[in-house]
Motif scaffolding. Structure first.
Motif, PDB file in Angstrom:
ATOM      1  N   GLY A 135       0.757  -1.179  -0.062  1.00  0.00           N
ATOM      2  CA  GLY A 135       0.214  -0.032  -0.032  1.00  0.00           C
ATOM      3  C   GLY A 135       0.681   1.251  -0.015  1.00  0.00           C
ATOM      4  O   GLY A 135       0.252   2.167   0.343  1.00  0.00           O
ATOM      5  N   ALA A 136       2.350   1.084  -0.351  1.00  0.00           N
ATOM      6  CA  ALA A 136       2.884   2.630  -0.291  1.00  0.00           C
ATOM      7  C   ALA A 136       2.475   3.399  -1.499  1.00  0.00           C
ATOM      8  O   ALA A 136       3.011   4.511  -1.509  1.00  0.00           O
ATOM      9  N   LEU A 137       2.107   2.985  -2.532  1.00  0.00           N
ATOM     10  CA  LEU A 137       1.755   3.582  -3.631  1.00  0.00           C
ATOM     11  C   LEU A 137       0.182   3.493  -3.907  1.00  0.00           C
ATOM     12  O   LEU A 137      -0.194   2.581  -4.055  1.00  0.00           O
ATOM     13  N   THR A 138      -0.451   4.566  -3.858  1.00  0.00           N
ATOM     14  CA  THR A 138      -1.949   4.596  -3.723  1.00  0.00           C
ATOM     15  C   THR A 138      -2.304   5.427  -4.998  1.00  0.00           C
ATOM     16  O   THR A 138      -1.975   6.768  -5.078  1.00  0.00           O
ATOM     17  N   LEU A 139      -3.018   5.102  -5.898  1.00  0.00           N
ATOM     18  CA  LEU A 139      -3.456   5.954  -7.158  1.00  0.00           C
ATOM     19  C   LEU A 139      -4.837   6.002  -6.973  1.00  0.00           C
ATOM     20  O   LEU A 139      -5.814   5.090  -6.908  1.00  0.00           O
ATOM     21  N   TYR A 140      -5.440   7.369  -6.970  1.00  0.00           N
ATOM     22  CA  TYR A 140      -6.678   7.691  -6.804  1.00  0.00           C
ATOM     23  C   TYR A 140      -7.294   8.044  -8.296  1.00  0.00           C
ATOM     24  O   TYR A 140      -6.696   8.881  -8.850  1.00  0.00           O
ATOM     25  N   MET A 141      -8.445   7.420  -8.456  1.00  0.00           N
ATOM     26  CA  MET A 141      -9.152   7.677  -9.639  1.00  0.00           C
ATOM     27  C   MET A 141      -9.225   9.235  -9.915  1.00  0.00           C
ATOM     28  O   MET A 141      -9.854  10.035  -9.112  1.00  0.00           O
ATOM     29  N   GLY A 142      -8.361   9.838 -11.065  1.00  0.00           N
ATOM     30  CA  GLY A 142      -8.701  11.065 -11.100  1.00  0.00           C
ATOM     31  C   GLY A 142      -7.872  12.150 -10.452  1.00  0.00           C
ATOM     32  O   GLY A 142      -7.770  13.256 -10.513  1.00  0.00           O
ATOM     33  N   GLN A 143      -7.099  11.642  -9.609  1.00  0.00           N
ATOM     34  CA  GLN A 143      -6.119  12.587  -8.571  1.00  0.00           C
ATOM     35  C   GLN A 143      -4.905  11.964  -8.772  1.00  0.00           C
ATOM     36  O   GLN A 143      -4.449  11.250  -9.520  1.00  0.00           O
ATOM     37  N   ALA A 144      -3.808  12.807  -8.167  1.00  0.00           N
ATOM     38  CA  ALA A 144      -2.376  12.690  -8.275  1.00  0.00           C
ATOM     39  C   ALA A 144      -1.989  11.473  -7.353  1.00  0.00           C
ATOM     40  O   ALA A 144      -2.439  11.097  -6.575  1.00  0.00           O
ATOM     41  N   PRO A 145      -1.151  10.760  -8.129  1.00  0.00           N
ATOM     42  CA  PRO A 145      -0.261   9.581  -7.275  1.00  0.00           C
ATOM     43  C   PRO A 145       0.246  10.223  -5.871  1.00  0.00           C
ATOM     44  O   PRO A 145       0.873  11.074  -5.851  1.00  0.00           O
ATOM     45  N   VAL A 146      -0.215   9.244  -4.843  1.00  0.00           N
ATOM     46  CA  VAL A 146       0.492   9.593  -3.580  1.00  0.00           C
ATOM     47  C   VAL A 146       1.502   8.469  -3.157  1.00  0.00           C
ATOM     48  O   VAL A 146       1.147   7.143  -3.165  1.00  0.00           O
ATOM     49  N   LEU A 147       2.353   8.815  -2.930  1.00  0.00           N
ATOM     50  CA  LEU A 147       3.498   7.775  -2.290  1.00  0.00           C
ATOM     51  C   LEU A 147       3.651   7.841  -0.625  1.00  0.00           C
ATOM     52  O   LEU A 147       3.712   9.117  -0.174  1.00  0.00           O
ATOM     53  N   SER A 148       3.703   7.141   0.194  1.00  0.00           N
ATOM     54  CA  SER A 148       3.716   7.229   1.655  1.00  0.00           C
ATOM     55  C   SER A 148       4.645   5.945   2.146  1.00  0.00           C
ATOM     56  O   SER A 148       4.365   4.637   1.540  1.00  0.00           O
ATOM     57  N   THR A 149       5.168   6.085   3.337  1.00  0.00           N
ATOM     58  CA  THR A 149       5.745   5.064   4.100  1.00  0.00           C
ATOM     59  C   THR A 149       5.240   5.179   5.542  1.00  0.00           C
ATOM     60  O   THR A 149       4.988   6.262   5.915  1.00  0.00           O
ATOM     61  N   ASP A 169       8.105   9.456 -15.972  1.00  0.00           N
ATOM     62  CA  ASP A 169       9.070   9.831 -16.678  1.00  0.00           C
ATOM     63  C   ASP A 169      10.391   9.311 -16.699  1.00  0.00           C
ATOM     64  O   ASP A 169      11.384   9.856 -17.296  1.00  0.00           O
ATOM     65  N   GLY A 170      10.427   8.244 -15.915  1.00  0.00           N
ATOM     66  CA  GLY A 170      11.725   7.418 -15.814  1.00  0.00           C
ATOM     67  C   GLY A 170      12.520   8.117 -14.413  1.00  0.00           C
ATOM     68  O   GLY A 170      13.625   7.389 -14.390  1.00  0.00           O
ATOM     69  N   SER A 171      12.141   8.990 -13.711  1.00  0.00           N
ATOM     70  CA  SER A 171      12.956   9.431 -12.440  1.00  0.00           C
ATOM     71  C   SER A 171      12.515   8.364 -11.675  1.00  0.00           C
ATOM     72  O   SER A 171      11.610   7.921 -11.485  1.00  0.00           O
ATOM     73  N   ARG A 172      13.674   8.225 -10.725  1.00  0.00           N
ATOM     74  CA  ARG A 172      13.601   7.254  -9.422  1.00  0.00           C
ATOM     75  C   ARG A 172      13.466   8.280  -8.392  1.00  0.00           C
ATOM     76  O   ARG A 172      14.050   9.121  -7.896  1.00  0.00           O
ATOM     77  N   VAL A 173      12.332   7.495  -7.326  1.00  0.00           N
ATOM     78  CA  VAL A 173      12.073   8.122  -5.971  1.00  0.00           C
ATOM     79  C   VAL A 173      12.218   7.101  -5.072  1.00  0.00           C
ATOM     80  O   VAL A 173      11.879   5.942  -5.064  1.00  0.00           O
ATOM     81  N   ALA A 174      13.125   7.359  -3.832  1.00  0.00           N
ATOM     82  CA  ALA A 174      13.339   6.408  -2.744  1.00  0.00           C
ATOM     83  C   ALA A 174      12.461   7.159  -1.456  1.00  0.00           C
ATOM     84  O   ALA A 174      13.171   8.105  -1.217  1.00  0.00           O
ATOM     85  N   LEU A 175      11.688   6.733  -0.802  1.00  0.00           N
ATOM     86  CA  LEU A 175      11.152   7.241   0.349  1.00  0.00           C
ATOM     87  C   LEU A 175      11.755   6.600   1.587  1.00  0.00           C
ATOM     88  O   LEU A 175      11.795   5.283   1.735  1.00  0.00           O
ATOM     89  N   ASN A 176      12.201   7.585   2.733  1.00  0.00           N
ATOM     90  CA  ASN A 176      12.555   6.966   3.772  1.00  0.00           C
ATOM     91  C   ASN A 176      11.329   6.787   4.563  1.00  0.00           C
ATOM     92  O   ASN A 176      10.262   6.904   4.258  1.00  0.00           O
ATOM     93  N   THR A 177      11.763   6.399   6.026  1.00  0.00           N
ATOM     94  CA  THR A 177      10.525   6.153   6.839  1.00  0.00           C
ATOM     95  C   THR A 177       9.750   7.123   7.162  1.00  0.00           C
ATOM     96  O   THR A 177       9.909   8.416   7.082  1.00  0.00           O
ATOM     97  N   ASP A 178       8.542   6.825   7.475  1.00  0.00           N
ATOM     98  CA  ASP A 178       7.406   7.997   7.754  1.00  0.00           C
ATOM     99  C   ASP A 178       7.331   9.002   6.718  1.00  0.00           C
ATOM    100  O   ASP A 178       7.449  10.192   7.234  1.00  0.00           O
TER     101      ASP A 178
END
Length: 313
Positions: free
Chosen positions: A95-109, A121-130
């Motif tokens: 559940g770290a990546l949640t796609l809401y229909m018609g809304q922006a992607p949200v990433l969380s930890t 776009d090919g960019s990489r993102v790494a999320l740390n704690t909380d």
């Protein structure tokens, strides 16, 4: 994926580093590549370790991934897709990546979690704690809003669509670069690993805070003047290896860092202890180990109360 114990994780990280080194030398053969594929398929932890090692090596060419290997050049990314795919599937399942229909992607930890993904776009993102961020991609720009926590960005080059990370009133603009952004309350820290970024602040007239060079870190707060320094990049990115690095760090600051990663909280109430220096490498997921090491180093006692570890003289 079940997190391996610290000793097992250290062994797996060392093996991942060794595989990267093998891909660089004359010993690279079809048999070596086949053996690597077998090693990656053997355990999800192998795939995750190889992904982390490859990302760190790619972001910081010439860096020692786990203290055992001296790379000569960048490794081939031939085997990275398998690890990236495994990481992405694990993220979606958790559940770290949640796609809401018609809304922006949200990433969380959650506390203690780390996750990475590749954006459209090919960019990489790494999320740390909380941590929590929202992705807003449009035709004219690529914008990320970091609401809390910390993230590492490896930005795909696209001069026609600037990549901007917004953290409160601060905005980091990058073109083909890699950097780390951290938000603690109203404090924002931006560390440039590679390339070039501009950091600006909202106001009646937008203010340019700094143009960073690789190795620079900008620290800014709502009521503080911006500060520039050049930290050890290995310390800044250690969380990608599941580690915390301290070098003469005041105990109070080290405790605050450890507490970001664990529901078990270390507490230092005695003001005489807060300035005691701490040095060493610690696992992000083991506050108990850190408390025991600090106690042994300075002759302190550890008293456990539910989810609290109290350090006392």
């Amino acid at each position: 994926m079940v997190t391996p114990p610290p000793e097992e994780r250290a062994r797996i990280n060392a093996e991942a580093s060794a595989w990267l080194a093998r891909l660089q030398g004359p010993q690279r053969t079809a048999e070596t590549e086949a053996a690597l594929q077998d090693w990656l398929r053997a355990d999800d932890a192998h795939q995750a370790a190889f992904e982390r090692a490859t990302e760190i090596w790619d972001l910081l060419p010439g860096a020692v991934v786990a203290g055992h290997v001296e790379p000569i050049e960048r490794p081939s990314r031939r085997f990275a897709p398998m690890a990236m795919a495994a990481s992405f599937l694990a993220m979606v399942g958790a559940g770290a990546l949640t796609l809401y229909m018609g809304q922006a992607p949200v990433l969380s930890t959650h506390v203690g979690e780390q996750h990475s993904t590749t954006l459209d776009d090919g960019s990489r993102v790494a999320l740390n704690t909380d941590s929590h961020l929202t992705v807003h991609f449009a035709r004219a720009e690529r914008r990320i809003s970091l609401e809390q926590g910390e993230a590492m960005f490896d930005v795909a080059h696209d001069t026609s669509r600037p990549f901007i990370v917004s953290v409160g009133n601060e905005h980091i603009k990058a073109l083909g670069t890699a950097f780390v952004v951290r938000k603690d309350g109203d404090q924002v820290r931006v560390t440039l690993l590679r390339g070039r970024v501009e950091v600006t602040r909202d106001g009646a007239r937008p203010q340019l805070l700094a143009v960073l060079r690789p190795g620079d870190r900008l620290s800014a707060g709502a009521s503080d003047a911006p500060r520039l320094d050049r930290p050890a990049l290995d310390t800044v990115t250690a969380w990608r290896r599941g580690e915390l690095l301290f070098d003469g760090t005041p105990l109070a600051d080290a405790v605050a860092e450890v507490n970001r990663y664990d529901h078990v909280q270390v507490v230092v109430e005695d003001p005489r202890l807060r300035a005691l220096p701490i040095s060493g490498v610690f696992n992000t997921d083991d506050a108990t180990e850190f408390a025991a090491a600090a106690a042994q180093l300075h002759g302190l006692k550890v008293r456990r109360q539910a989810d609290t570890l109290l350090l006392t003289p």
